[in-house]
Design an enzyme around this catalytic site. Structure first.
Site, PDB file in Angstrom:
ATOM      1  N   LYS A 198       0.959  -1.209   0.014  1.00  0.00           N
ATOM      2  CA  LYS A 198      -0.133   0.009   0.078  1.00  0.00           C
ATOM      3  C   LYS A 198       0.738   1.374  -0.158  1.00  0.00           C
ATOM      4  O   LYS A 198       1.922   1.196   0.442  1.00  0.00           O
ATOM      5  CB  LYS A 198      -0.937  -0.072   1.220  1.00  0.00           C
ATOM      6  CG  LYS A 198      -1.902  -1.258   1.303  1.00  0.00           C
ATOM      7  CD  LYS A 198      -2.796  -1.385  -0.085  1.00  0.00           C
ATOM      8  CE  LYS A 198      -3.649  -2.504  -0.061  1.00  0.00           C
ATOM      9  NZ  LYS A 198      -3.198  -3.809   0.222  1.00  0.00           N
TER      10      LYS A 198
HETATM   11  C1  LIG Z   1      -9.677  -2.951  -1.470  1.00  0.00           C
HETATM   12  C2  LIG Z   1      -8.856  -3.586  -0.363  1.00  0.00           C
HETATM   13  N1  LIG Z   1      -9.628  -3.889   0.826  1.00  0.00           N
HETATM   14  C3  LIG Z   1      -9.055  -4.555   1.528  1.00  0.00           C
HETATM   15  C4  LIG Z   1      -7.839  -4.962   1.663  1.00  0.00           C
HETATM   16  C5  LIG Z   1      -7.286  -5.951   2.897  1.00  0.00           C
HETATM   17  O1  LIG Z   1      -6.135  -5.425   3.455  1.00  0.00           O
HETATM   18  P1  LIG Z   1      -5.085  -6.253   4.239  1.00  0.00           P
HETATM   19  O2  LIG Z   1      -4.268  -7.176   3.280  1.00  0.00           O
HETATM   20  O3  LIG Z   1      -4.147  -5.145   5.033  1.00  0.00           O
HETATM   21  O4  LIG Z   1      -5.954  -7.135   5.290  1.00  0.00           O
HETATM   22  C6  LIG Z   1      -7.004  -4.898   0.586  1.00  0.00           C
HETATM   23  C7  LIG Z   1      -5.683  -5.187   0.802  1.00  0.00           C
HETATM   24  O5  LIG Z   1      -5.109  -5.628  -0.331  1.00  0.00           O
HETATM   25  C8  LIG Z   1      -7.484  -3.963  -0.271  1.00  0.00           C
HETATM   26  O6  LIG Z   1      -6.714  -3.835  -1.452  1.00  0.00           O
END
Ligand SMILES: Cc1ncc(COP(=O)(O)O)c(C=O)c1O
Length: 442
Positions: A198
């Site tokens: 990110k």
């Molecule tokens: C649109 C979206 N929502 C939720 C997430 C979930 O984040 P995490 O991987 O930190 O749990 C991501 C991460 O890849 C994402 O791109």
């Protein structure tokens, strides 16, 4: 016709591109983590590095409250819980996203209900909300996909008119703005991801945000085993950081807290995020202008009044406008990816299927397998989880490529490297009939 493509044996247009890897770890991040280790407080609901990060993050996204969580997925679960989403509720989400958007409601015992997306941004299409409603609908969870804000004005107005709450999936959209406000806490609650790829990449982590005092209190309980932990201003005994605090659960909660090293690392990165985001936006604007000059190439769209974090740079193509209609977009896309990679570019699909196309939805949940779904709801799920109902999302994936990659995202690249992307793409596009021919041969 132009120069010979690298995939056909020509010289790679971006062969000399020096890609910077992400995340960038510098002296400030290292010093921040060492400071945590020397202090010796590594965890806790009121631990100092987490609190300092939460304050800084809340300020940066214009939210009253922020809570560090151990992932974006857990931040979204906190967002749903704090917004009152419970077992048996339905949560409307876009058919195109990362699967965590659908997992977060499921893990709260709620059911994701899909709607198709807008062809230009890939974000939830508000004109389709009405048809997705049922008497169990409790929330809408728009995703600011690729870092571009969803149409929150229309979505929040619809939610208000129907007594629903809005939980923003801002996992990809740090510092993106809608109107004059950063996204995340424009809806009742929201969640960001801090996972390494990110724009604020810190290993694994997430942040819950809200402007609502009660939603904040409840999210903090859910984050801490359903317990009313000491308020954030309660002093922590630095010599006994693991002792003290409540141990009485009144709600079903989990352990969703982040840890101190992540918090300190994230705070050091956060200080650099505004300048990095501005540079990324400038490069994205420049590259969009170059690619937009090519016939049938559609660079990322950022609607008026919004700014994108440009977490991902998805380039669509219109084969009709490009004069190479007689090939399937999917086959053309695959041949284009191969040709661009041969020129030295980082190019990814990111997602190869829309959410309802995942076997979990298309095949299992519709049969009541893999998760407890009440039998009475199976007909609704069979209908809603049919991938054929989401042609816009499918066409988006089949008719586009993502320039740059998770390991080498746009935000990490210099202007020189971005310049080579424009050159290489232009070269490949001049040879699009060759790409079409390669695609036809398979
Ligand atoms: C649109 C979206 N929502 C939720 C997430 C979930 O984040 P995490 O991987 O930190 O749990 C991501 C991460 O890849 C994402 O791109």
């Amino acid at each position: 016709m132009g120069e010979e493509l690298a995939v056909d044996g020509g010289a790679a247009a971006a062969g000399g591109a020096s890609h910077r890897l992400w995340p960038i770890v510098e002296a400030e991040e290292k010093a921040a983590v060492v400071e945590v280790l020397e202090r010796g407080i590594l965890s806790g609901s009121n631990a100092p590095a987490a609190q300092a990060f939460e304050e800084a993050f809340a300020t940066s996204v214009g939210a009253k409250h922020a809570l560090l969580a151990h992932s974006g997925t857990s931040a979204l679960q906190l967002g749903l819980a704090a917004a009152g989403v419970n077992a048996g509720d339905e949560v409307i989400i876009p058919a195109y996203s990362f699967v965590a958007t659908a997992m977060a409601p499921l893990l709260r015992g709620a059911l994701p209900i899909f709607v198709d997306v807008r062809p230009d941004t890939g974000n939830l299409d508000p004109s389709l909300l009405e048809a997705a409603l049922s008497d169990r609908t409790r929330a809408i969870m728009p995703v600011h996909v690729h870092g571009c804000p969803a149409d929150l004005e229309a979505i929040c107005a619809f939610a208000e008119a129907h007594g629903l709450v809005v939980v923003e999936d801002a996992a990809q959209a740090h510092l993106a703005t809608h109107g004059d406000r950063p996204v995340g806490a424009i809806g009742l609650t929201g969640g960001f991801s801090l996972q390494s790829s990110k724009n604020l990449g810190c290993g694994e982590g997430g942040v819950f945000v809200t402007n609502d005092d009660e939603a904040f209190r409840h999210a903090n309980r859910i984050r801490n085993f359903g317990q009313d932990v000491a308020p954030s201003d309660a002093p922590l005994d630095a010599h006994r950081p693991l002792d003290g605090g409540a141990m009485v659960s009144s709600f079903v909660g989990g352990m969703y807290r982040g840890n101190e090293m992540t918090a300190a690392f994230a705070r050091a990165q956060l200080a650099k995020l505004p300048a990095r985001t501005a540079a990324c936006q400038k490069n994205a604007g420049w590259l969009s202008d170059r690619l937009g000059e090519l016939p049938g190439v559609l660079p990322p769209v950022v609607p008026d009044g919004r700014t994108s974090a440009h977490h991902k740079f998805r380039v669509r193509f219109d084969l009709g406008q490009a004069g190479v209609e007689d090939v399937s977009p999917r086959a053309f896309r695959d041949a284009l990816v191969t040709a661009l990679r041969a020129e030295g570019l980082e190019v990814v699909y990111w997602q190869t299927d829309i959410l309802p196309g995942h076997p979990l939805f298309a095949e299992r949940l519709t049969r009541g397998e893999g998760w407890p779904v009440p039998e009475s709801l199976l007909p609704r799920l069979s209908q809603n989880y049919d991938p054929a109902r989401y042609p816009v999302a499918r066409d988006l994936l089949e008719g586009s490529v993502v320039l740059f990659s998770q390991s080498c995202p746009l935000i990490a690249q210099s202007r020189e490297t971005v310049g080579l992307y424009a050159e290489a793409f232009t070269k490949v596009w001049a040879n699009r009939e060759r790409i079409r021919d390669r695609a036809r041969r398979g």
